[in-house]
Motif scaffolding. Sequence first.
Motif, PDB file in Angstrom:
ATOM      1  N   HIS A  96      -9.873   8.751  -7.184  1.00 55.66           N
ATOM      2  CA  HIS A  96     -11.239   8.303  -7.473  1.00 55.66           C
ATOM      3  C   HIS A  96     -11.366   7.871  -8.930  1.00 55.66           C
ATOM      4  O   HIS A  96     -11.918   6.796  -9.234  1.00 55.66           O
ATOM      5  CB  HIS A  96     -12.222   9.435  -7.160  1.00 55.66           C
ATOM      6  N   THR A 111      -4.158  -2.516  -8.209  1.00 58.11           N
ATOM      7  CA  THR A 111      -4.616  -3.785  -8.753  1.00 58.11           C
ATOM      8  C   THR A 111      -3.502  -4.373  -9.613  1.00 58.11           C
ATOM      9  O   THR A 111      -2.490  -3.726  -9.888  1.00 58.11           O
ATOM     10  CB  THR A 111      -5.874  -3.587  -9.604  1.00 58.11           C
ATOM     11  N   SER A 146      -9.538   4.691  -9.540  1.00 65.28           N
ATOM     12  CA  SER A 146     -10.246   3.566  -8.929  1.00 65.28           C
ATOM     13  C   SER A 146     -11.384   3.103  -9.829  1.00 65.28           C
ATOM     14  O   SER A 146     -11.597   1.908 -10.015  1.00 65.28           O
ATOM     15  CB  SER A 146     -10.778   3.973  -7.554  1.00 65.28           C
ATOM     16  N   GLY A 196     -10.270   0.874 -12.540  1.00 64.72           N
ATOM     17  CA  GLY A 196      -9.752  -0.426 -12.156  1.00 64.72           C
ATOM     18  C   GLY A 196      -8.254  -0.482 -11.972  1.00 64.72           C
ATOM     19  O   GLY A 196      -7.666  -1.561 -11.988  1.00 64.72           O
ATOM     20  N   SER A 231       0.833  -1.201   0.000  1.00 68.68           N
ATOM     21  CA  SER A 231       0.000   0.000   0.000  1.00 68.68           C
ATOM     22  C   SER A 231       0.872   1.257   0.000  1.00 68.68           C
ATOM     23  O   SER A 231       2.012   1.240   0.444  1.00 68.68           O
ATOM     24  CB  SER A 231      -0.915   0.023   1.232  1.00 68.68           C
ATOM     25  N   HIS A 247      -7.265   0.452  -5.723  1.00 68.69           N
ATOM     26  CA  HIS A 247      -8.299   0.534  -4.689  1.00 68.69           C
ATOM     27  C   HIS A 247      -7.757   1.399  -3.562  1.00 68.69           C
ATOM     28  O   HIS A 247      -6.548   1.418  -3.318  1.00 68.69           O
ATOM     29  CB  HIS A 247      -8.653  -0.855  -4.158  1.00 68.69           C
ATOM     30  N   TYR A 248      -8.636   2.096  -2.856  1.00 70.79           N
ATOM     31  CA  TYR A 248      -8.156   2.905  -1.744  1.00 70.79           C
ATOM     32  C   TYR A 248      -9.168   2.898  -0.604  1.00 70.79           C
ATOM     33  O   TYR A 248     -10.370   2.701  -0.811  1.00 70.79           O
ATOM     34  CB  TYR A 248      -7.871   4.339  -2.194  1.00 70.79           C
ATOM     35  N   THR A 249      -8.666   3.075   0.591  1.00 69.31           N
ATOM     36  CA  THR A 249      -9.496   3.222   1.788  1.00 69.31           C
ATOM     37  C   THR A 249      -9.244   4.592   2.389  1.00 69.31           C
ATOM     38  O   THR A 249      -8.137   5.116   2.318  1.00 69.31           O
ATOM     39  CB  THR A 249      -9.165   2.135   2.820  1.00 69.31           C
TER      40      THR A 249
END
Length: 295
Positions: free
Chosen positions: A260, A282, A263, A266, A246, A269-271
């Motif tokens: 964004h 990915t 994401s 594809g 990460s 991914h992020y939190t």
Amino acid sequence: MTLADLIKDFIDTTKERLKTPISGAFLWSFIIFNWRPIVLLLFSNTSIENKIIVINHEYCNFWALFFPFFIALFYTILVPKLMLQIDKSLIETKEERINNIYLEKEHLVDKKTTLASKEFLLKSAESGNKEIQELLDQIESLKQHNFSLQESIKQINDSNKNTIEELNKRLKISNDSLIELQRNYSNTTKLIEKDRKKYDDLHNTIVGDTLHLQKSLATSILKAGDSLTFDEYLLLKTIEAKEEESVFFGNSAIGFRLLHDMSVKGILHYTISEEGREVVFTQTGFILADIIKSS
């Protein structure tokens, strides 16, 4: 170190940076040129998401940064140089004016000395040796005064000469700084042009580098690459991350928009957390970033 100390250090650092001429000039130029999105952001009653969408669509463009930067550069570099040239043009006039003033004073002293000499002759005839001595003392005093004026003129001329030399030194420093800025700008432009050329040829590069991969994975990578914007291309080129590891991004409007969009495509991914966003690439995004770095 406490949170209050961190905030205080951040505020002090920001103040110091704003004190530089180019920073202050750029800040005011940016506020004046982009007053509409600022007013919209501060006073509009709509949601923050809608504000960001409107500002990104209507006001986030090349000119929003170019014009404030150009005006700040003009105000910081060209205006002081223009004022310096004006001051240099007036130096000779100022020196001549000062010289004329002291020449006039010197002429006045000479006339007074002449008058004193004539008075001396008159007093000698009328009053004798006592008054003669007084007139001689007066003449000597006037001579001393004349000498003092001449010394003052010499000191002023020396001071003006030193001032001119100092101005010439500052002018040379300013010229050297301008040349260095122009050189850096040229180098930056060349790098951007090089990246832009690679970005334009990204489709062919992906096709050549994914021949050994599974068709579905290669198609996914090609689709993601074709949809990349230039900013996203630069982000993938500069970011350093290993597969399945990460990467942390701090909170920022631009970073959120890029993450964004990528994401949705594809690529990653992020939190979300209070401090920022934790990003994991990915398989498609990791391979695509590796192709871009290797091109």
